[in-house]
Enzyme design. Structure first.
Site, mmCIF file in Angstrom:
data_model
loop_
_atom_site.group_PDB
_atom_site.id
_atom_site.type_symbol
_atom_site.label_atom_id
_atom_site.label_comp_id
_atom_site.label_asym_id
_atom_site.label_seq_id
_atom_site.Cartn_x
_atom_site.Cartn_y
_atom_site.Cartn_z
ATOM 1 N N GLU B 224 0.828 -1.016 -0.239
ATOM 2 C CA GLU B 224 -0.027 0.021 -0.129
ATOM 3 C C GLU B 224 0.817 1.150 -0.013
ATOM 4 O O GLU B 224 1.988 1.113 0.083
ATOM 5 C CB GLU B 224 -0.842 -0.010 1.032
ATOM 6 C CG GLU B 224 -1.747 -1.276 1.282
ATOM 7 C CD GLU B 224 -3.020 -1.242 2.190
ATOM 8 O OE1 GLU B 224 -3.220 -0.042 2.634
ATOM 9 O OE2 GLU B 224 -3.495 -2.186 2.644
ATOM 10 N N LYS B 239 -2.894 -10.517 12.923
ATOM 11 C CA LYS B 239 -3.639 -11.816 12.373
ATOM 12 C C LYS B 239 -3.198 -12.860 13.544
ATOM 13 O O LYS B 239 -4.041 -13.806 13.785
ATOM 14 C CB LYS B 239 -3.130 -12.178 11.204
ATOM 15 C CG LYS B 239 -3.483 -11.401 10.061
ATOM 16 C CD LYS B 239 -2.822 -11.536 8.521
ATOM 17 C CE LYS B 239 -3.413 -10.568 7.506
ATOM 18 N NZ LYS B 239 -2.445 -10.309 6.361
#
Ligand SMILES: NC(=O)c1ccc[n+]([C@@H]2O[C@H](COP(=O)([O-])OP(=O)(O)OC[C@H]3O[C@@H](n4cnc5c(N)ncnc54)[C@H](OP(=O)(O)O)[C@@H]3O)[C@@H](O)[C@H]2O)c1
Lengths: 167, 350
Positions: B224, B239
């Site tokens: 990104e 995560k």
């Protein structure tokens, strides 16, 4: 030669010193003494593991002197550096005194830095070092790695360790 | 045939991926599972598109996607694109749509936010459960910050939360809970961020500095514009917390994770590693004793976790099955939608 010896001592004061004196007398260098007070034998003796450095030619004399002192030697053997680990360091390694790190690891007597590769891209840039450390056991290897981690933390160096339990 | 009405909240890469998969697979899913998937609402910051009676009970996903694509090519905003191509946009916000538009499953695909209590995702999920909707989400923030709270809310509402898409994209891992039922999962080690894996792989292959590999990843749309969450290890840590809670039954929080990213890794380090038979990977690791760590690790070249490119992988240790390994594509709209669709089907198959 690095020697590891298991002996049994009577549970009375002065026994341990009495067992260690012959080692010093013969020029040996004591590295570690593990006193297993919690594992008393049925005979009422206490098992002790002594690791030391001594000239190979002096070993027979040493065993003789221990016998004379009434100390039971259960096992004696050359201690090998059988565990090994490979770690990477990234940062300003030379400037931080990697030599002292090696001395500190070797100084434990139970672990050694056996290989060191340095890769220095340019002055002022971070260098990388590959270190191979050997030790007489897993616990001793962990102790050596703690020394490396401590050095790295003090000097702002990143340590990259292997994922454990390699398949 | 059972009709399953969906709303999609957040219509970016993943939301559109879900619409695309519904367009492609609706007939097949109907045939194989007896489920008729209908998108009844799409809501984003630009407003909402709702199915009208004229649509026969569901929006045409193909028409919406085409409108956005054509409009986008003409330089129009999403809202202008839809309106220019005949899709009505209502002035509605997400909470209104979730509460008031009648539907079965809320697909939550708004941006992940761990600094802001997981909002807007957390409120979206709680609102949906309260309104009696099942929730399927790709948004990591709410799950990482409020795992137990959300599970309890779902239980109270007697609804399900599917979150397979939050970890590993298309790679199945959350569902291993059920697949490996009866096993105790003792520890998990994984590569959970495709961007970091790509950067480290390229640095190793091309002897490239970190900054170059990062720029290449950005140009290819893999990283990104703001890559911090990925390269500092935050995304992997988030995560890992989800896996710790969902698969190991820990009560773990993000602040419990020791996190080191990959920004300090140099080509020289990778080359020294290679000379000694290793690669460097950003590894997330959790075990039963509560160890939670994200750090670059040396992985033997022959180790199954040595997967390249943007792939994700995880190695689970279990008490009965021994070691179990999964590998798959960790990112992408269709990949995340694959996990979302599987979650939706599972809710209604059980
Ligand atoms: N992309 C992947 O490969 C992938 C894979 C697995 C999981 N995920 C996760 O899935 C989620 C969505 O990812 P993405 O790639 O689709 O992100 P994205 O392209 O940025 O899409 C998110 C969309 O949600 C909109 N949004 C923001 N706040 C909203 C609100 N309050 N109500 C309704 N819509 C709102 C955003 O609008 P603005 O852009 O105007 O803010 C944007 O259109 C994230 O949590 C991400 O971490 C992504």
């Amino acid at each position: 030669m690095k020697v590891s010896m298991d002996i049994e001592l009577k549970d009375v004061p002065g026994q341990l010193v009495s067992a260690l004196i012959p080692i010093s007398e013969l020029g040996g260098n004591i590295i570690s003494v593990l006193h297993h007070r919690d594992r008393k034998t049925q005979r009422g003796t206490i098992p002790v593991q002594v690791v030391f450095d001594v000239e190979e030619s002096k070993l027979a004399a040493l065993l003789q002197r221990l016998r004379e002192r009434g100390i039971t030697v259960v096992r004696v053997g050359a201690e090998r550096l059988k565990e090994a680990v490979f770690v990477l360091l990234i940062g300003h390694i030379v400037r931080s005194g990697v030599k002292e790190l090696i001395n500190e690891v070797d100084g434990t007597g139970v672990a050694e830095v056996v290989e060191l590769f340095l890769s220095m891209p340019a002055v002022e840039e971070k260098s990388a070092a590959a270190l191979k450390i050997r030790a007489i056991g897993k616990m001793e290897l962990e102790r050596a790695l703690d020394i490396v981690e401590g050095f790295a933390a003090r000097c702002g160096i990143l340590v990259v360790r292997p994922i454990e339990d390699e398949l | 045939m059972r009709e399953v009405k969906l709303s999609i909240v957040g219509f970016g890469v993943v939301g559109r991926g879900v619409a695309e998969v519904v367009a492609r697979k609706r007939a097949e899913i109907g045939e194989r599972f007896g489920l008729d998937l209908r998108i009844v609402a799409v809501v984003d910051l630009w407003g909402a598109a709702l199915a009208s009676d004229a649509d026969g009970g569901g929006l045409d996903p193909r028409r919406i996607l085409d409108a956005l694509q054509k409009g986008g090519a003409e330089g129009l905003s999403p809202r202008e694109s839809l309106e220019a191509h005949g899709v009505r946009v209502e002035e509605l916000q997400s909470p209104d749509v979730i509460q008031e538009v009648e539907h079965d499953v809320t697909v939550e695909a708004t941006p992940t936010n761990v600094d802001n209590d997981g909002e807007p995702g957390t409120s979206h999920i709680l609102t949906a459960l309260k309104a009696g909707r099942h929730v399927v989400t790709s948004n990591k923030g709410p799950l990482a910050l409020h795992f137990n709270k959300l599970m309890q809310a779902a239980k109270r509402a007697d609804r399900k939360i599917g979150f397979e898409a939050t970890v590993g994209g298309a790679m199945p891992i959350i569902s291993l809970r059920d697949t490996l039922a009866g096993n105790e999962i003792l520890c998990i080690k994984g590569i959970l961020n495709g961007t970091c894996n790509y950067i480290l792989t390229r640095m190793g292959e091309e002897n490239m500095p970190f900054e170059h590999a990062l720029r290449e990843a950005q140009e290819m749309g893999i990283a990104e514009a703001d890559p911090r969450s990925d390269v500092l290890g935050v995304d992997t840590a988030v995560k890992l917390v989800i896996l710790a809670n969902a698969l190991l039954g820990l009560d773990a929080a993000y602040k419990d994770v020791r996190v080191t990213g990959i920004t300090e890794i140099t080509p020289e380090a990778l080359s020294l590693a290679r000379d000694n038979g290793y690669v460097i990977k950003l590894i997330g690791e959790v075990d039963r004793d509560g160890k939670l760590e994200v750090a670059p690790k040396l992985v033997p070249e022959t180790h199954p976790l040595n997967v390249g490119g943007t792939l994700n992988a995880a190695l689970l240790k279990t008490d009965l099955a021994g070691e179990v390994m999964v590998v798959g594509r960790g990112a992408g709209g269709i990949e995340a939608a694959s996990a979302i669709i599987s979650d939706i089907i599972r809710i209604f198959k059980n």
